[in-house]
Design a protein around this motif. Structure first.
Motif, short mmCIF file in Angstrom:
data_model
loop_
_atom_site.label_atom_id
_atom_site.label_comp_id
_atom_site.label_asym_id
_atom_site.label_seq_id
_atom_site.Cartn_x
_atom_site.Cartn_y
_atom_site.Cartn_z
N ASP A 157 0.82 -1.21 0.00
CA ASP A 157 0.00 0.00 0.00
C ASP A 157 0.86 1.26 0.00
O ASP A 157 0.48 2.28 -0.57
CB ASP A 157 -0.98 0.00 1.18
CG ASP A 157 -0.28 -0.20 2.52
OD1 ASP A 157 0.89 -0.61 2.52
OD2 ASP A 157 -0.92 0.03 3.56
N ARG A 158 2.02 1.19 0.61
CA ARG A 158 2.94 2.32 0.57
C ARG A 158 3.47 2.53 -0.84
O ARG A 158 3.68 3.66 -1.29
CB ARG A 158 4.10 2.08 1.54
CG ARG A 158 5.09 3.24 1.65
CD ARG A 158 4.41 4.48 2.16
NE ARG A 158 5.37 5.52 2.51
CZ ARG A 158 5.05 6.77 2.73
NH1 ARG A 158 3.79 7.15 2.64
NH2 ARG A 158 5.96 7.66 3.04
N MET A 159 3.70 1.43 -1.55
CA MET A 159 4.11 1.52 -2.95
C MET A 159 3.06 2.29 -3.76
O MET A 159 3.39 3.10 -4.63
CB MET A 159 4.29 0.12 -3.54
CG MET A 159 5.39 -0.70 -2.92
SD MET A 159 7.00 -0.19 -3.50
CE MET A 159 7.97 -1.61 -2.96
N LEU A 160 1.81 2.03 -3.46
CA LEU A 160 0.72 2.73 -4.15
C LEU A 160 0.76 4.22 -3.83
O LEU A 160 0.67 5.06 -4.73
CB LEU A 160 -0.63 2.14 -3.73
CG LEU A 160 -1.88 2.84 -4.26
CD1 LEU A 160 -2.00 2.66 -5.76
CD2 LEU A 160 -3.14 2.31 -3.56
N ASP A 161 0.91 4.56 -2.56
CA ASP A 161 0.92 5.96 -2.15
C ASP A 161 2.07 6.74 -2.78
O ASP A 161 1.94 7.92 -3.10
CB ASP A 161 1.04 6.07 -0.62
CG ASP A 161 -0.20 5.55 0.10
OD1 ASP A 161 -1.25 5.45 -0.56
OD2 ASP A 161 -0.10 5.23 1.30
N MET A 162 3.21 6.07 -2.96
CA MET A 162 4.40 6.75 -3.47
C MET A 162 4.49 6.72 -4.99
O MET A 162 5.48 7.17 -5.56
CB MET A 162 5.65 6.12 -2.85
CG MET A 162 5.72 6.28 -1.34
SD MET A 162 7.17 5.50 -0.59
CE MET A 162 8.48 6.58 -1.18
#
Length: 472
Positions: A157-162
C-alpha cells in the motif's frame, strides 16, 4: 503453541533464530512460513510491528540453501518503498543468515552505482531494492531478472501511495511467470487488491488482524491545538514535558519543510532532537536513525519516510504534530510504538481545520479516539481567528485599505486646504522601493499613509529648465 521448529525451517535458520532469542513465532509468521516453503503465492495482511519481515526472510533462507547465483542474475528479488526499509531487510538477512554463505545486494539511491555493480557481478542470491534504482541498473544493462525465483513486494500500500505501481508492473514483466510472489502489507485498499489479483496465482491469504487495525498495546489520545504554528509548537512542547514515562519519541509531520522547522524549534528549546526526511542524503539519514537507536537522541522529528516498517522496537511515544492526510498513515505512524508486546502511547494534535482527516481515521480504524484534556470546543475564542483561511484574510485586508481614513488624517487635510504646506516628494528610487515593499507585503495592512495633500504635477518643485521662456 506452535514453535519455529514445527514450521519446516532448515536447521541453519533455526539456529540463527535461536541465537537471536526467539522461540515462538508471531501469528503472521506461523501462518505465512509454511505456504511460503511450499512455493505457494502469498497475500499477508497484518498490522505493523508483528514480524512481517521474518515471515518471508526465514523461508527464503531455507530455500536458498540449494543452488547458486550467477553474475547479474539474482535468485530472489525484494522490493521496498524506501531506502530505510530496504536496509532493514538486509539487516534481517544478515542476522538470520549468519550460517549461510549468501551474497546480498542492496540497490538504493544515494549509493555509488559502481559499488552496486560489483556486487551484482559477483552474483546475488538476494537482491533488495527500491523500484527506481532497480530499473536504473536494468536499463544500463547491468541486471537480468530472468533468474528470479521468489518475488516479494513489501508494504504494497505504501508503494501505491508513493506512485511506484507503474514501476512494479514494469519489473513484474521482466521476471519469469513461474516465479513465486509474496505480497505483504498492513492495509489493503481496493487498488492494491486489484494489483494482487493480477500478480498472484491462487494465493494463500494470511490475515492475522482486520485490515487497518491498531495495536491494542498503544494508548491513543487526541490533543486540541490552535492552528498558528508557534502556538501548536508550544502545545507540543507542553505535552512532551508532561509525559512522566517518556523514554523517546517519534514526532511526525506531513511536510518536509515542517520537519525542519519543528526540529529547529525543539533544538532552540533545548530538547534532544534529530530530523529525518526524504531530502536528506543517505549518510545523514542512516546516522540520524542510528543516533536515535543508540539513545543519543530522545526525539526524532520525521516525515512519513519513518512511518513504514522501520525496526525501532523500543519507542515509548509517538506524537502526530499533523493529522496525517491519508488515514492509513495513522495506522503505520502509531505502529512505531507498542511493538513486540511493549506498551506505548500516541498523541495526535488536531486543529479545527483537520477534523475531516480525523473523521476518516476514526472511520478506518472503526473506533473513536479519546481526547486528552478536552476537545476542540475547549479552545479559547481567539483561536477562531487563527483558523480562518489565508484567502479570507487577504480579502479582508483589501477591504480595509478602502475604508475612510482616520479622523486625525481628515483634520490634517482640512488644515492643509487653508494653509498650504510644501510637500517634498521623495526621490524616484525611494518611491520604487516603497512600491516593491508594498507588493511584498500583500495580505497585510499598510501602516504608513501619506497624510498630506497629493501634489499636482511637480508641486512646488518645478525644475529650473521649465521656467525658461520659450524663444520667439
Amino acid at each position: 503453541m506452535v514453535t519455529f521448529s514445527e514450521l519446516g525451517l532448515s536447521q541453519k535458520v533455526l539456529s540463527a533464530v535461536e541465537d537471536a532469542g526467539y522461540t515462538i513465532p508471531t501469528p503472521i509468521q506461523a501462518g505465512a512460513i509454511p505456504p511460503a516453503l511450499a512455493h505457494r503465492d502469498l497475500l499477508g495482511i497484518a498490522q505493523t510491528g508483528t514480524g512481517k519481515t521474518a515471515s518471508f526472510v526465514l523461508p527464503m533462507l531455507t530455500r536458498l540453501e540449494k543452488g547458486r547465483a550467477r553474475a547479474r542474475m539474482p535468485r530472489t528479488l525484494i522490493l521496498e518503498p524506501t531506502r530505510e526499509l530496504a536496509a532493514q531487510v538486509q539487516e534481517n538477512f544478515i542476522t538470520y543468515g549468519k550460517y549461510h554463505k549468501l551474497n546480498i545486494a542492496l540497490l538504493i539511491g544515494g549509493v555509488s552505482f559502481d559499488e552496486q555493480d560489483r556486487k551484482l557481478e559477483r552474483g546475488a542470491d538476494v537482491l533488495i531494492a527500491t523500484p527506481g534504482r532497480l530499473l536504473d541498473h536494468q536499463e544500463r544493462g547491468k541486471l537480468l531478472l530472468t533468474g528470479v525465483e521468489i518475488f516479494v513486494i513489501d508494504e504494497a500500500d505504501r508503494m501505491l501511495d508513493m506512485g511506484f505501481i507503474p514501476d512494479i508492473e514494469r519489473i513484474a514483466k521482466l521476471i519469469p511467470f513461474t516465479r513465486q510472489t509474496l505480497f505483504f502489507s498492513a492495509t489493503m485498499p481496493s487498488e492494491i487488491q486489484i494489483l494482487a489479483d493480477r500478480f498472484l496465482q491462487n494465493p494463500e491469504e494470511i490475515k492475522v488482524a482486520p485490515p487497518s487495525t491498531t495495536a491494542k498495546t498503544v494508548t491513543q489520545r487526541l490533543v486540541a491545538a490552535k492552528s498558528k504554528d508557534y502556538e501548536k509548537r508550544a502545545t507540543l512542547r507542553d505535552l512532551i514535558r508532561s509525559q512522566d514515562n517518556l523514554k523517546n519519541a517519534i514526532i511526525f509531520c506531513n511536510r518536509k519543510r515542517d520537519v525542519s522547522e519543528l526540529f529547529r524549534s525543539l533544538e532552540r528549546h533545548e530538547f534532544s532532537a534529530g530530523a529525518l526526511h526524504g531530502d536528506m542524503d543517505q549518510h545523514s539519514r542512516t546516522a540520524m536513525l542510528q543516533g536515535f537507536r543508540d539513545n543519543k537522541l530522545q526525539l526524532l522529528v520525521a516525515s512519513d519516510v519513518a512511518a513504514r516498517g522501520l525496526d525501532l522496537p523500543d519507542v515509548s511515544h509517538v506524537f502526530n504534530f499533523d493529522v496525517p492526510i491519508h488515514a492509513e498513515d495513522y495506522v503505520h505512524r502509531i505502529g512505531r510504538t507498542g511493538r513486540a508486546g511493549r506498551s506505548g502511547a500516541s498523541f495526535t494534535l488536531v486543529t479545527k481545520r483537520e477534523t475531516k482527516q480525523l473523521d476518516a481515521i476514526e472511520k478506518l480504524i472503526d473506533q473513536k479516539i479519546e481526547w486528552h484534556d478536552g476537545d476542540l470546543s475547549g479552545l479559547s475564542a481567539d483561536s477562531d481567528d487563527n483558523d480562518k483561511p489565508k484567502g479570507r484574510n487577504r480579502r479582508q485586508t483589501s477591504k480595509s485599505t478602502t475604508e475612510p481614513l482616520p479622523s486625525k488624517r481628515r483634520t490634517t487635510n482640512a488644515v492643509a486646504k487653508t494653509e498650504p504646506t510644501r510637500i517634498e516628494t521623495p526621490p524616484m528610487s525611494t518611491q520604487k522601493d516603497a512600491t516593491n515593499d508594498n507588493k511584498n507585503k500583500r495580505g497585510r495592512r499598510r501602516n504608513d499613509y501619506d497624510d498630506g495633500p497629493s501634489p499636482v504635477g511637480f508641486g512646488d518643485d518645478i525644475p529650473a529648465f521649465m521656467m525658461i521662456g520659450a524663444k520667439q
